[in-house]
Design a protein around this motif. Structure first.
Motif, PDB file in Angstrom:
ATOM      1  N   TYR A   1       2.136  -9.974  -0.623  1.00  0.00           N
ATOM      2  CA  TYR A   1       2.100  -8.679  -0.034  1.00  0.00           C
ATOM      3  C   TYR A   1       1.485  -7.307  -0.632  1.00  0.00           C
ATOM      4  CZ  TYR A   1       5.595 -10.715   3.552  1.00  0.00           C
ATOM      5  OH  TYR A   1       6.187 -11.630   4.581  1.00  0.00           O
ATOM      6  N   GLU A   2       1.784  -7.429  -1.818  1.00  0.00           N
ATOM      7  CA  GLU A   2       0.926  -6.266  -2.637  1.00  0.00           C
ATOM      8  C   GLU A   2      -0.450  -6.465  -2.462  1.00  0.00           C
ATOM      9  OE1 GLU A   2       1.971  -3.844  -4.134  1.00  0.00           O
ATOM     10  OE2 GLU A   2       4.103  -3.899  -4.405  1.00  0.00           O
ATOM     11  N   GLN A   3      -0.864  -7.694  -2.721  1.00  0.00           N
ATOM     12  CA  GLN A   3      -2.471  -7.950  -2.685  1.00  0.00           C
ATOM     13  C   GLN A   3      -3.048  -7.630  -1.338  1.00  0.00           C
ATOM     14  OE1 GLN A   3      -4.701  -9.191  -4.800  1.00  0.00           O
ATOM     15  NE2 GLN A   3      -3.183 -10.041  -6.600  1.00  0.00           N
ATOM     16  N   ALA A   4      -2.209  -7.609  -0.225  1.00  0.00           N
ATOM     17  CA  ALA A   4      -2.654  -7.256   1.136  1.00  0.00           C
ATOM     18  C   ALA A   4      -2.694  -5.749   1.114  1.00  0.00           C
ATOM     19  CB  ALA A   4      -1.922  -7.994   2.140  1.00  0.00           C
ATOM     20  N   ILE A   5      -1.639  -5.194   0.506  1.00  0.00           N
ATOM     21  CA  ILE A   5      -1.543  -3.614   0.656  1.00  0.00           C
ATOM     22  C   ILE A   5      -2.759  -2.927  -0.306  1.00  0.00           C
ATOM     23  CG2 ILE A   5      -0.109  -1.581  -0.380  1.00  0.00           C
ATOM     24  CD1 ILE A   5       2.180  -3.434   0.200  1.00  0.00           C
ATOM     25  N   GLU A   6      -2.873  -3.754  -1.502  1.00  0.00           N
ATOM     26  CA  GLU A   6      -4.115  -3.025  -2.399  1.00  0.00           C
ATOM     27  C   GLU A   6      -5.475  -3.447  -1.836  1.00  0.00           C
ATOM     28  OE1 GLU A   6      -3.821  -4.899  -6.246  1.00  0.00           O
ATOM     29  OE2 GLU A   6      -1.971  -4.471  -6.513  1.00  0.00           O
ATOM     30  N   LEU A   7      -5.739  -3.948  -0.856  1.00  0.00           N
ATOM     31  CA  LEU A   7      -6.984  -4.049  -0.010  1.00  0.00           C
ATOM     32  C   LEU A   7      -7.251  -2.935   0.840  1.00  0.00           C
ATOM     33  CD1 LEU A   7      -7.360  -7.909   0.734  1.00  0.00           C
ATOM     34  CD2 LEU A   7      -8.432  -6.690  -1.048  1.00  0.00           C
ATOM     35  N   GLY A   8      -6.184  -2.233   1.213  1.00  0.00           N
ATOM     36  CA  GLY A   8      -6.259  -1.057   1.752  1.00  0.00           C
ATOM     37  C   GLY A   8      -6.874  -0.863   3.407  1.00  0.00           C
ATOM     38  N   HIS A   9      -6.632  -2.221   4.074  1.00  0.00           N
ATOM     39  CA  HIS A   9      -7.133  -2.154   5.519  1.00  0.00           C
ATOM     40  C   HIS A   9      -6.139  -1.227   6.264  1.00  0.00           C
ATOM     41  CE1 HIS A   9      -7.784  -3.775   9.617  1.00  0.00           C
ATOM     42  NE2 HIS A   9      -8.896  -4.086   9.001  1.00  0.00           N
ATOM     43  N   GLY A  10      -6.685  -0.568   6.920  1.00  0.00           N
ATOM     44  CA  GLY A  10      -5.937   0.534   7.875  1.00  0.00           C
ATOM     45  C   GLY A  10      -4.709  -0.048   8.672  1.00  0.00           C
TER      46      GLY A  10
END
Length: 279
Positions: free
Chosen positions: A219-228
């Motif tokens: 989940y943190e990896q997905a958050i870090e990618l910053g997709h709106g």
């Protein structure tokens, strides 16, 4: 418009098809549906090898929401032209209409026509849609083969999208290693949307398998990618996971990240979650 109408009336075989098509586009943009239909039909009726199929495709697209029968006929006209660009585009759209109408066999035939065109853009699109149709019929291996073919196209957008769909299919079937491998293909693409979605789907998968630490990391990896869209979704899921495992302070922090994202729907849900936690 007046100049185009004059050119159409002159009925010059070299000029009239382009003039009619151009007028159709103008009338379409002005939301004059009947006028656009008439202009496109005049362009189609010229049988011009380039403008005719283009007008047929445009007419089909124009009519999709208001007259599915006429849209299908227009797309079929474009398909029958065998134009290298407009025929496969029309076949994909025809397949989509047929699928929405419950005609699975017709949809699959249309997608197959697009696939056989070898069109760089439409083949992976049709292949994904074929996979979706086969998945709907519970032809798991047929769907998987279609998604794998789309991945193999190396299309920058559709390849990663197909990898996510393959991962979801494998996850539904309980094939955890197969799902992880597919999600990893999407992640490795670094596509801004599909890699984010793959991290979320991977996190959900390993969360349900009991690997809580691994899920939090994903989940943190997905958050870090910053997709709106995907980053707030991942933060919300992370907050729920942390809450359910007693880490209330970090859960609150995750929900606040959702609110800070300004994603309206996710922020409302995150605020509700915070309210339940007494924040």
């Amino acid at each position: 418009k007046g100049t185009l109408q004059q050119l159409i009336l002159q009925n010059d075989a070299d000029v009239m098809p382009t003039a009619a098509f151009s007028l159709g586009n103008i009338l379409r943009d002005e939301e004059d549906l009947e006028g656009a239909k008439e202009a496109y039909q005049r362009a189609i009726d010229t049988n011009h090898p380039e403008i005719g199929p283009q007008a047929a495709y445009s007419l089909g697209f124009l009519l999709e929401r208001t007259d599915a029968l006429a849209a299908k006929a227009a797309y079929q006209r474009a398909i029958e032209s065998s134009h290298p660009d407009h025929a496969p585009r029309a076949a994909v759209n025809l397949g989509n209409i047929l699928w929405s109408e419950g005609d699975a066999a017709g949809a699959k035939d249309a997608y197959q026509q697009a696939i056989e065109s070898n069109h760089e853009e439409q083949v992976p699109k049709a292949t994904i849609n074929l996979g979706i149709a086969l998945r709907g019929e519970r032809d798991v291996e047929g769907a998987a083969a279609a998604f794998e073919a789309a991945i193999s196209s190396n299309h920058a957008d559709l390849g990663p999208a197909a990898a996510v769909r393959l991962g979801n299919l494998r996850a539904e079937e309980g094939d955890v290693p197969g799902a992880k491998a597919a999600y990893q293909q999407a992640i490795d693409s670094e596509h801004p949307e599909h890699a984010s979605q793959a991290w979320i789907d991977l996190a959900n998968l390993i969360r349900d398998s009991g690997d809580i630490d691994g899920a939090k990391s994903a989940y943190e990896q997905a958050i870090e990618l910053g997709h709106g869209l995907r980053a707030p979704e991942a933060a919300f899921n992370l907050g729920g996971l942390l809450r359910d495992h007693g880490d209330l302070e970090n859960a609150k922090a995750a929900f606040k990240r959702v609110i800070d994202s300004n994603h309206r729907e996710a922020a409302v849900a995150a605020q509700a979650a915070l309210d339940e936690l007494g924040e």
